[in-house]
Write a protein that holds these residues in place. Structure first.
Motif, PDB file in Angstrom:
ATOM      1  N   ARG A  24       0.817  -1.223   0.000  1.00 58.19           N
ATOM      2  CA  ARG A  24       0.000   0.000   0.000  1.00 58.19           C
ATOM      3  C   ARG A  24       0.849   1.271   0.000  1.00 58.19           C
ATOM      4  O   ARG A  24       0.356   2.342  -0.313  1.00 58.19           O
ATOM      5  CB  ARG A  24      -0.934   0.009   1.200  1.00 58.19           C
ATOM      6  CG  ARG A  24      -2.074  -0.952   1.096  1.00 58.19           C
ATOM      7  CD  ARG A  24      -3.038  -0.739   2.250  1.00 58.19           C
ATOM      8  NE  ARG A  24      -4.082  -1.710   2.257  1.00 58.19           N
ATOM      9  CZ  ARG A  24      -4.282  -2.605   3.224  1.00 58.19           C
ATOM     10  NH1 ARG A  24      -3.488  -2.619   4.262  1.00 58.19           N
ATOM     11  NH2 ARG A  24      -5.274  -3.452   3.155  1.00 58.19           N
ATOM     12  N   GLN A  25       2.118   1.161   0.375  1.00 62.61           N
ATOM     13  CA  GLN A  25       3.011   2.316   0.312  1.00 62.61           C
ATOM     14  C   GLN A  25       3.422   2.630  -1.129  1.00 62.61           C
ATOM     15  O   GLN A  25       3.826   3.743  -1.431  1.00 62.61           O
ATOM     16  CB  GLN A  25       4.263   2.075   1.154  1.00 62.61           C
ATOM     17  CG  GLN A  25       3.985   1.889   2.615  1.00 62.61           C
ATOM     18  CD  GLN A  25       3.288   3.095   3.223  1.00 62.61           C
ATOM     19  OE1 GLN A  25       3.647   4.239   2.942  1.00 62.61           O
ATOM     20  NE2 GLN A  25       2.281   2.853   4.037  1.00 62.61           N
ATOM     21  N   PHE A  26       3.319   1.620  -2.015  1.00 64.10           N
ATOM     22  CA  PHE A  26       3.820   1.764  -3.382  1.00 64.10           C
ATOM     23  C   PHE A  26       2.720   1.828  -4.441  1.00 64.10           C
ATOM     24  O   PHE A  26       2.937   2.395  -5.503  1.00 64.10           O
ATOM     25  CB  PHE A  26       4.785   0.611  -3.695  1.00 64.10           C
ATOM     26  CG  PHE A  26       5.966   0.607  -2.784  1.00 64.10           C
ATOM     27  CD1 PHE A  26       7.068   1.386  -3.078  1.00 64.10           C
ATOM     28  CD2 PHE A  26       5.968  -0.133  -1.615  1.00 64.10           C
ATOM     29  CE1 PHE A  26       8.164   1.416  -2.229  1.00 64.10           C
ATOM     30  CE2 PHE A  26       7.065  -0.114  -0.757  1.00 64.10           C
ATOM     31  CZ  PHE A  26       8.158   0.667  -1.066  1.00 64.10           C
ATOM     32  N   ILE A  27       1.582   1.230  -4.186  1.00 67.72           N
ATOM     33  CA  ILE A  27       0.425   1.374  -5.079  1.00 67.72           C
ATOM     34  C   ILE A  27      -0.743   1.869  -4.233  1.00 67.72           C
ATOM     35  O   ILE A  27      -0.985   1.374  -3.140  1.00 67.72           O
ATOM     36  CB  ILE A  27       0.056   0.061  -5.812  1.00 67.72           C
ATOM     37  CG1 ILE A  27      -0.354  -1.028  -4.839  1.00 67.72           C
ATOM     38  CG2 ILE A  27       1.183  -0.407  -6.695  1.00 67.72           C
ATOM     39  CD1 ILE A  27      -1.053  -2.186  -5.496  1.00 67.72           C
ATOM     40  N   GLY A  28      -1.425   2.848  -4.707  1.00 65.03           N
ATOM     41  CA  GLY A  28      -2.513   3.437  -3.942  1.00 65.03           C
ATOM     42  C   GLY A  28      -3.865   2.883  -4.335  1.00 65.03           C
ATOM     43  O   GLY A  28      -3.999   2.146  -5.316  1.00 65.03           O
ATOM     44  N   PRO A  29      -4.887   3.254  -3.601  1.00 64.20           N
ATOM     45  CA  PRO A  29      -6.232   2.749  -3.858  1.00 64.20           C
ATOM     46  C   PRO A  29      -6.983   3.507  -4.943  1.00 64.20           C
ATOM     47  O   PRO A  29      -8.114   3.164  -5.267  1.00 64.20           O
ATOM     48  CB  PRO A  29      -6.923   2.924  -2.510  1.00 64.20           C
ATOM     49  CG  PRO A  29      -6.257   4.137  -1.929  1.00 64.20           C
ATOM     50  CD  PRO A  29      -4.826   4.049  -2.373  1.00 64.20           C
ATOM     51  N   ARG A  34       5.484   8.039  -5.206  1.00 65.85           N
ATOM     52  CA  ARG A  34       5.357   6.585  -5.362  1.00 65.85           C
ATOM     53  C   ARG A  34       4.266   6.324  -6.387  1.00 65.85           C
ATOM     54  O   ARG A  34       3.812   7.219  -7.079  1.00 65.85           O
ATOM     55  CB  ARG A  34       5.000   5.935  -4.016  1.00 65.85           C
ATOM     56  CG  ARG A  34       6.045   6.125  -2.945  1.00 65.85           C
ATOM     57  CD  ARG A  34       7.130   5.080  -3.047  1.00 65.85           C
ATOM     58  NE  ARG A  34       8.207   5.273  -2.099  1.00 65.85           N
ATOM     59  CZ  ARG A  34       8.315   4.652  -0.945  1.00 65.85           C
ATOM     60  NH1 ARG A  34       7.385   3.813  -0.567  1.00 65.85           N
ATOM     61  NH2 ARG A  34       9.353   4.868  -0.170  1.00 65.85           N
ATOM     62  N   GLY A  35       3.803   5.111  -6.477  1.00 70.13           N
ATOM     63  CA  GLY A  35       2.765   4.797  -7.448  1.00 70.13           C
ATOM     64  C   GLY A  35       3.348   4.675  -8.837  1.00 70.13           C
ATOM     65  O   GLY A  35       4.544   4.452  -9.008  1.00 70.13           O
ATOM     66  N   GLY A  52       0.848   6.494  -5.027  1.00 74.34           N
ATOM     67  CA  GLY A  52       1.068   5.492  -3.985  1.00 74.34           C
ATOM     68  C   GLY A  52       0.567   5.963  -2.636  1.00 74.34           C
ATOM     69  O   GLY A  52       0.037   7.068  -2.495  1.00 74.34           O
ATOM     70  N   GLY A  53       0.761   5.121  -1.647  1.00 71.90           N
ATOM     71  CA  GLY A  53       0.336   5.434  -0.291  1.00 71.90           C
ATOM     72  C   GLY A  53      -1.039   4.899   0.012  1.00 71.90           C
ATOM     73  O   GLY A  53      -1.849   4.682  -0.892  1.00 71.90           O
ATOM     74  N   PRO A  54      -1.329   4.654   1.285  1.00 76.00           N
ATOM     75  CA  PRO A  54      -2.617   4.065   1.657  1.00 76.00           C
ATOM     76  C   PRO A  54      -3.831   4.913   1.285  1.00 76.00           C
ATOM     77  O   PRO A  54      -4.935   4.399   1.139  1.00 76.00           O
ATOM     78  CB  PRO A  54      -2.525   3.891   3.172  1.00 76.00           C
ATOM     79  CG  PRO A  54      -1.230   4.430   3.611  1.00 76.00           C
ATOM     80  CD  PRO A  54      -0.454   4.863   2.423  1.00 76.00           C
TER      81      PRO A  54
END
Length: 146
Positions: free
Chosen positions: A57-62, A98-99, A89-91
């Motif tokens: 979740r730190q590297f791909i976000g929702p 990121r992402g 990225g990130g929660p």
């Protein structure tokens, strides 16, 4: 609306990476005489994360979004499509460092009106593969799209 989606690299043991998600996607389209503009927004809940990638979740976000511009011509290129896909990225999709970011261009030669289309793509970011989701990647691709 996506009830369930499973993403896995298909490997076992310490190389196994997977997660499940449930998502809501909204698509919008605006048509013109010789063009289309499309926008897509997806928001997901990521769960059932494999023990080998608990920090994914730190590297791909929702959340992710895509914007596409499709142009039709009466020339040697009869259709051109430019697409930008972004997934911070990130929660909470708050980490833009990121992402992943993907820019694509596909075009079809005039008079053919069938596939294949020629395709160029540039990807920058994390999460392109599940095995190396936490390593940054810059990759340029060229090929045919069917």
């Amino acid at each position: 609306f996506g009830v369930w989606a499973h993403d896995s690299n298909g490997k076992a043991g310490s190389d196994s990476r997977s997660y499940d998600s449930h998502y809501l996607r909204m698509n919008f389209q605006k048509d013109g005489h010789r063009w289309e503009t499309r926008f897509s927004l997806q928001v997901a809940y990521i769960d059932q994360i494999d023990k080998e990638n608990q920090d994914i979740r730190q590297f791909i976000g929702p959340a992710s979004f895509t914007i596409q511009f499709i142009q039709r011509f009466d020339a040697w290129i009869d259709k051109s499509e430019i697409s930008l896909w972004v997934q911070p990225g990130g929660p909470y999709a708050e980490r833009w460092s990121r992402g992943g970011y993907q820019l694509s261009w596909a075009f079809r030669l005039g008079g053919i009106h069938v596939v294949p289309a020629f395709y160029m793509q540039y990807y920058r970011g994390y999460g392109e593969t599940l095995l190396n989701y936490n390593e940054p990647l810059n990759q340029f691709r060229v090929g045919l799209m069917f």
